[in-house]
Design a protein around this motif. Structure first.
Motif, PDB file in Angstrom:
ATOM      1  N   LEU A   1     -15.575  46.000 -18.544  1.00 58.14           N
ATOM      2  CA  LEU A   1     -14.873  46.038 -17.266  1.00 58.14           C
ATOM      3  C   LEU A   1     -13.386  45.753 -17.438  1.00 58.14           C
ATOM      4  O   LEU A   1     -12.541  46.429 -16.840  1.00 58.14           O
ATOM      5  CB  LEU A   1     -15.493  45.035 -16.289  1.00 58.14           C
ATOM      6  CG  LEU A   1     -14.785  44.906 -14.941  1.00 58.14           C
ATOM      7  CD1 LEU A   1     -14.738  46.254 -14.221  1.00 58.14           C
ATOM      8  CD2 LEU A   1     -15.449  43.845 -14.080  1.00 58.14           C
ATOM      9  N   ALA A   2     -13.061  44.757 -18.258  1.00 59.01           N
ATOM     10  CA  ALA A   2     -11.645  44.434 -18.485  1.00 59.01           C
ATOM     11  C   ALA A   2     -10.896  45.639 -19.036  1.00 59.01           C
ATOM     12  O   ALA A   2      -9.779  45.954 -18.606  1.00 59.01           O
ATOM     13  CB  ALA A   2     -11.531  43.243 -19.428  1.00 59.01           C
ATOM     14  N   ALA A   3     -11.514  46.331 -19.999  1.00 58.49           N
ATOM     15  CA  ALA A   3     -10.866  47.500 -20.603  1.00 58.49           C
ATOM     16  C   ALA A   3     -10.777  48.661 -19.621  1.00 58.49           C
ATOM     17  O   ALA A   3      -9.735  49.308 -19.499  1.00 58.49           O
ATOM     18  CB  ALA A   3     -11.643  47.923 -21.851  1.00 58.49           C
ATOM     19  N   ALA A   4     -11.869  48.932 -18.915  1.00 53.65           N
ATOM     20  CA  ALA A   4     -11.883  50.061 -17.976  1.00 53.65           C
ATOM     21  C   ALA A   4     -10.887  49.851 -16.842  1.00 53.65           C
ATOM     22  O   ALA A   4     -10.204  50.794 -16.417  1.00 53.65           O
ATOM     23  CB  ALA A   4     -13.293  50.247 -17.414  1.00 53.65           C
TER      24      ALA A   4
ATOM     25  N   THR B   1       0.147  46.959 -24.948  1.00 54.67           N
ATOM     26  CA  THR B   1      -0.734  46.055 -24.220  1.00 54.67           C
ATOM     27  C   THR B   1      -1.619  45.319 -25.222  1.00 54.67           C
ATOM     28  O   THR B   1      -2.142  45.921 -26.163  1.00 54.67           O
ATOM     29  CB  THR B   1      -1.620  46.841 -23.235  1.00 54.67           C
ATOM     30  OG1 THR B   1      -0.783  47.400 -22.213  1.00 54.67           O
ATOM     31  CG2 THR B   1      -2.678  45.951 -22.591  1.00 54.67           C
ATOM     32  N   ILE B   2      -1.770  44.025 -25.011  1.00 58.02           N
ATOM     33  CA  ILE B   2      -2.688  43.231 -25.829  1.00 58.02           C
ATOM     34  C   ILE B   2      -3.971  43.060 -25.020  1.00 58.02           C
ATOM     35  O   ILE B   2      -3.956  42.468 -23.939  1.00 58.02           O
ATOM     36  CB  ILE B   2      -2.104  41.856 -26.192  1.00 58.02           C
ATOM     37  CG1 ILE B   2      -0.715  42.013 -26.838  1.00 58.02           C
ATOM     38  CG2 ILE B   2      -3.059  41.096 -27.095  1.00 58.02           C
ATOM     39  CD1 ILE B   2      -0.694  42.825 -28.106  1.00 58.02           C
ATOM     40  N   TYR B   3      -5.053  43.612 -25.554  1.00 60.08           N
ATOM     41  CA  TYR B   3      -6.355  43.440 -24.912  1.00 60.08           C
ATOM     42  C   TYR B   3      -7.103  42.333 -25.652  1.00 60.08           C
ATOM     43  O   TYR B   3      -7.328  42.433 -26.862  1.00 60.08           O
ATOM     44  CB  TYR B   3      -7.179  44.735 -24.954  1.00 60.08           C
ATOM     45  CG  TYR B   3      -8.605  44.468 -24.545  1.00 60.08           C
ATOM     46  CD1 TYR B   3      -8.951  44.459 -23.202  1.00 60.08           C
ATOM     47  CD2 TYR B   3      -9.576  44.144 -25.489  1.00 60.08           C
ATOM     48  CE1 TYR B   3     -10.244  44.146 -22.812  1.00 60.08           C
ATOM     49  CE2 TYR B   3     -10.865  43.828 -25.107  1.00 60.08           C
ATOM     50  CZ  TYR B   3     -11.192  43.823 -23.777  1.00 60.08           C
ATOM     51  OH  TYR B   3     -12.458  43.492 -23.386  1.00 60.08           O
TER      52      TYR B   3
ATOM     53  N   PRO C   1     -24.846  44.456 -34.036  1.00 59.34           N
ATOM     54  CA  PRO C   1     -24.438  45.797 -33.583  1.00 59.34           C
ATOM     55  C   PRO C   1     -24.677  45.966 -32.086  1.00 59.34           C
ATOM     56  O   PRO C   1     -25.518  45.292 -31.497  1.00 59.34           O
ATOM     57  CB  PRO C   1     -25.344  46.715 -34.395  1.00 59.34           C
ATOM     58  CG  PRO C   1     -26.593  45.902 -34.615  1.00 59.34           C
ATOM     59  CD  PRO C   1     -26.129  44.486 -34.782  1.00 59.34           C
ATOM     60  N   GLY C   2     -23.972  46.889 -31.483  1.00 55.98           N
ATOM     61  CA  GLY C   2     -24.094  47.151 -30.056  1.00 55.98           C
ATOM     62  C   GLY C   2     -23.590  45.990 -29.224  1.00 55.98           C
ATOM     63  O   GLY C   2     -22.951  45.062 -29.717  1.00 55.98           O
ATOM     64  N   GLY C   3     -23.859  46.060 -27.933  1.00 55.44           N
ATOM     65  CA  GLY C   3     -23.463  44.995 -27.030  1.00 55.44           C
ATOM     66  C   GLY C   3     -22.077  45.196 -26.445  1.00 55.44           C
ATOM     67  O   GLY C   3     -21.352  46.131 -26.771  1.00 55.44           O
ATOM     68  N   SER C   4     -21.688  44.269 -25.581  1.00 55.55           N
ATOM     69  CA  SER C   4     -20.459  44.392 -24.807  1.00 55.55           C
ATOM     70  C   SER C   4     -19.215  44.521 -25.676  1.00 55.55           C
ATOM     71  O   SER C   4     -18.322  45.320 -25.376  1.00 55.55           O
ATOM     72  CB  SER C   4     -20.311  43.191 -23.872  1.00 55.55           C
ATOM     73  OG  SER C   4     -19.160  43.295 -23.079  1.00 55.55           O
ATOM     74  N   ASN C   5     -19.139  43.742 -26.761  1.00 59.63           N
ATOM     75  CA  ASN C   5     -17.933  43.783 -27.596  1.00 59.63           C
ATOM     76  C   ASN C   5     -17.737  45.146 -28.247  1.00 59.63           C
ATOM     77  O   ASN C   5     -16.644  45.718 -28.214  1.00 59.63           O
ATOM     78  CB  ASN C   5     -18.022  42.698 -28.676  1.00 59.63           C
ATOM     79  CG  ASN C   5     -18.087  41.305 -28.079  1.00 59.63           C
ATOM     80  OD1 ASN C   5     -17.408  41.009 -27.111  1.00 59.63           O
ATOM     81  ND2 ASN C   5     -18.904  40.452 -28.661  1.00 59.63           N
ATOM     82  N   MET C   6     -18.787  45.674 -28.844  1.00 62.97           N
ATOM     83  CA  MET C   6     -18.687  46.972 -29.511  1.00 62.97           C
ATOM     84  C   MET C   6     -18.494  48.102 -28.513  1.00 62.97           C
ATOM     85  O   MET C   6     -17.759  49.066 -28.763  1.00 62.97           O
ATOM     86  CB  MET C   6     -19.930  47.222 -30.360  1.00 62.97           C
ATOM     87  CG  MET C   6     -20.032  46.326 -31.563  1.00 62.97           C
ATOM     88  SD  MET C   6     -18.598  46.535 -32.652  1.00 62.97           S
ATOM     89  CE  MET C   6     -18.942  45.320 -33.894  1.00 62.97           C
ATOM     90  N   GLN C   7     -19.149  47.998 -27.379  1.00 55.15           N
ATOM     91  CA  GLN C   7     -19.001  49.043 -26.356  1.00 55.15           C
ATOM     92  C   GLN C   7     -17.587  49.063 -25.788  1.00 55.15           C
ATOM     93  O   GLN C   7     -17.097  50.115 -25.359  1.00 55.15           O
ATOM     94  CB  GLN C   7     -20.042  48.821 -25.263  1.00 55.15           C
ATOM     95  CG  GLN C   7     -21.441  49.213 -25.728  1.00 55.15           C
ATOM     96  CD  GLN C   7     -22.572  48.584 -24.952  1.00 55.15           C
ATOM     97  OE1 GLN C   7     -23.731  48.724 -25.335  1.00 55.15           O
ATOM     98  NE2 GLN C   7     -22.272  47.884 -23.880  1.00 55.15           N
ATOM     99  N   THR C   8     -16.918  47.930 -25.811  1.00 56.13           N
ATOM    100  CA  THR C   8     -15.526  47.896 -25.359  1.00 56.13           C
ATOM    101  C   THR C   8     -14.608  48.582 -26.354  1.00 56.13           C
ATOM    102  O   THR C   8     -13.689  49.317 -25.971  1.00 56.13           O
ATOM    103  CB  THR C   8     -15.090  46.442 -25.127  1.00 56.13           C
ATOM    104  OG1 THR C   8     -15.961  45.854 -24.162  1.00 56.13           O
ATOM    105  CG2 THR C   8     -13.662  46.375 -24.623  1.00 56.13           C
ATOM    106  N   LEU C   9     -14.848  48.359 -27.643  1.00 56.61           N
ATOM    107  CA  LEU C   9     -14.091  49.115 -28.651  1.00 56.61           C
ATOM    108  C   LEU C   9     -14.258  50.607 -28.401  1.00 56.61           C
ATOM    109  O   LEU C   9     -13.280  51.376 -28.413  1.00 56.61           O
ATOM    110  CB  LEU C   9     -14.585  48.783 -30.056  1.00 56.61           C
ATOM    111  CG  LEU C   9     -14.497  47.355 -30.582  1.00 56.61           C
ATOM    112  CD1 LEU C   9     -14.872  47.334 -32.069  1.00 56.61           C
ATOM    113  CD2 LEU C   9     -13.122  46.768 -30.378  1.00 56.61           C
TER     114      LEU C   9
END
Length: 360
Positions: A285-288, A165-167, A38-46
């Motif tokens: 960062l990629a998403a933002a 867009t494909i992220y 749980p948590g971390g960069s992957n979940m925060q990007t979602l």
């Protein structure tokens, strides 16, 4: 960072300015991610993409990478339950890379040196692929959509041609499979945004100081990255390790987010695990930067590929300029070089502190 009137005004202006440009239609995106948690960069990007009022998340697909697919699926479904967005379609994708396997990767590491992070293959938390260990956030009751990721990706770009867009925040296995099933998939997408690759990061982090062209997403499935990077996308944008290493999610930012008291903030604060100086914000960062391109202050174009030789450089990032590109099939990629760090941090804190938008 301190919260004050100027901070609030700056964030409000940023969000309103961008929102006005997309008042008629939110930007459609499919998130393909190795959703470790749980948590971390992957979940925060979602969360960042779901929280943005400018974005319509058409679906979330997962691929093995940082963890195995089924464990990632459980973490993702539980997150969607916690924030009240189980309306977003969730689809499982590839369990294994196209070619490389666990045992041969162990042999490769014995021969060429152990990598700093091996994701689902890492001996520090290894378990069998289809085992879902106990989840700190609790088991989900929601089930995935009965469709696989590759067919969903193809179907959605045909349903909304040139709008989606494909992220990509993980290994590119699902995208490579979608291309193999439907060669028109890249042409029908609006663009590909991905976190991956490494050129020459300026850092004392030993993971990249000793192997500057090594990056996990490419390394985990080099053949998939090779297929995707050679595909005829209208546009490709790369957030590499070079720029990601310039970001850190700190305890001070977490404290600001936590103060909002909303479920998203509670989730982020509960599962934040900081190392010395904070966590790199790889995928956020990629998403933002896709939502607000003005966050990126410097860019350059490179032709990009992946080393498929089975030697020490297997999976390393390859790049060429337009003057020295002699690799048949290589495609141009917009590589992000520098960013407005403080504005990025403010945007992240603001979105993670706001009520979660409901389904429209």
């Amino acid at each position: 960072m301190r919260t004050n009137g100027r901070f609030c005004l700056a964030v409000t202006c940023l969000l309103l300015t961008s929102s006005l440009g997309w008042a008629q239609q939110r930007r459609k995106v499919i998130i393909d991610q190795d959703c470790s948690g749980p948590g971390g960069s992957n979940m925060q990007t979602l969360l960042l993409l779901i929280q943005s009022p400018e974005v319509e998340v058409l679906g979330i697909t997962v691929v093995s990478g940082n963890q195995w697919r089924d464990e990632e699926a459980a973490h993702t479904l539980r997150l969607l339950e916690i924030i009240g967005r189980t309306d977003i379609p969730f689809l499982p994708g590839a369990v294994f890379p196209l070619v490389r396997r666990h045992e041969e990767t162990r042999v490769w590491q014995r021969r060429y040196g152990k990598v700093a992070f091996a994701g689902a293959w890492d001996e520090r938390w290894w378990h069998e692929p289809f085992v879902v260990p106990p989840l700190a956030e609790g088991r989900p009751v929601t089930k995935p959509v009965e469709e696989n990721a590759a067919h969903f990706l193809s179907r959605m770009v045909r349903l909304y041609p040139h709008q989606v867009t494909i992220y990509e925040g993980g290994p590119m296995t699902n995208l490579a499979l979608a291309i193999s099933i439907d060669p028109e998939f890249p042409k029908l997408a609006r663009e590909l945004i991905f976190m991956g690759g490494s050129l020459s990061p300026q850092t004392d982090d030993p993971e990249f100081l000793n192997a500057p062209r090594h990056e996990f997403n490419f390394w985990f499935d080099p053949e998939a990255a090779h297929i995707v990077l050679r595909a005829p996308w209208k546009k490709m944008v790369c957030t590499s390790t070079d720029i990601s290493l310039k970001t850190r999610l700190t305890q001070a930012m977490i404290n600001q987010i936590k103060a909002s008291g909303i479920p998203v903030a509670g989730y982020i604060a509960r599962f934040f695990q900081t190392g010395q100086g904070g966590e790199y914000m790889w995928d956020e960062l990629a998403a933002a930067a896709w939502i607000h391109p003005s966050l990126i202050t410097k860019r350059e174009t490179r032709f990009m590929g992946v080393n498929l030789d089975r030697g020490a450089g297997y999976g390393d990032t390859l790049t060429w300029t337009d003057k020295d590109n002699s690799k048949p099939g290589a495609q141009p990629v917009e590589v992000q070089v520098d960013l407005d760090t403080e504005t990025f941090y403010r945007m992240f804190v603001s979105l993670m502190s706001a009520p979660t938008p409901s389904a429209h």
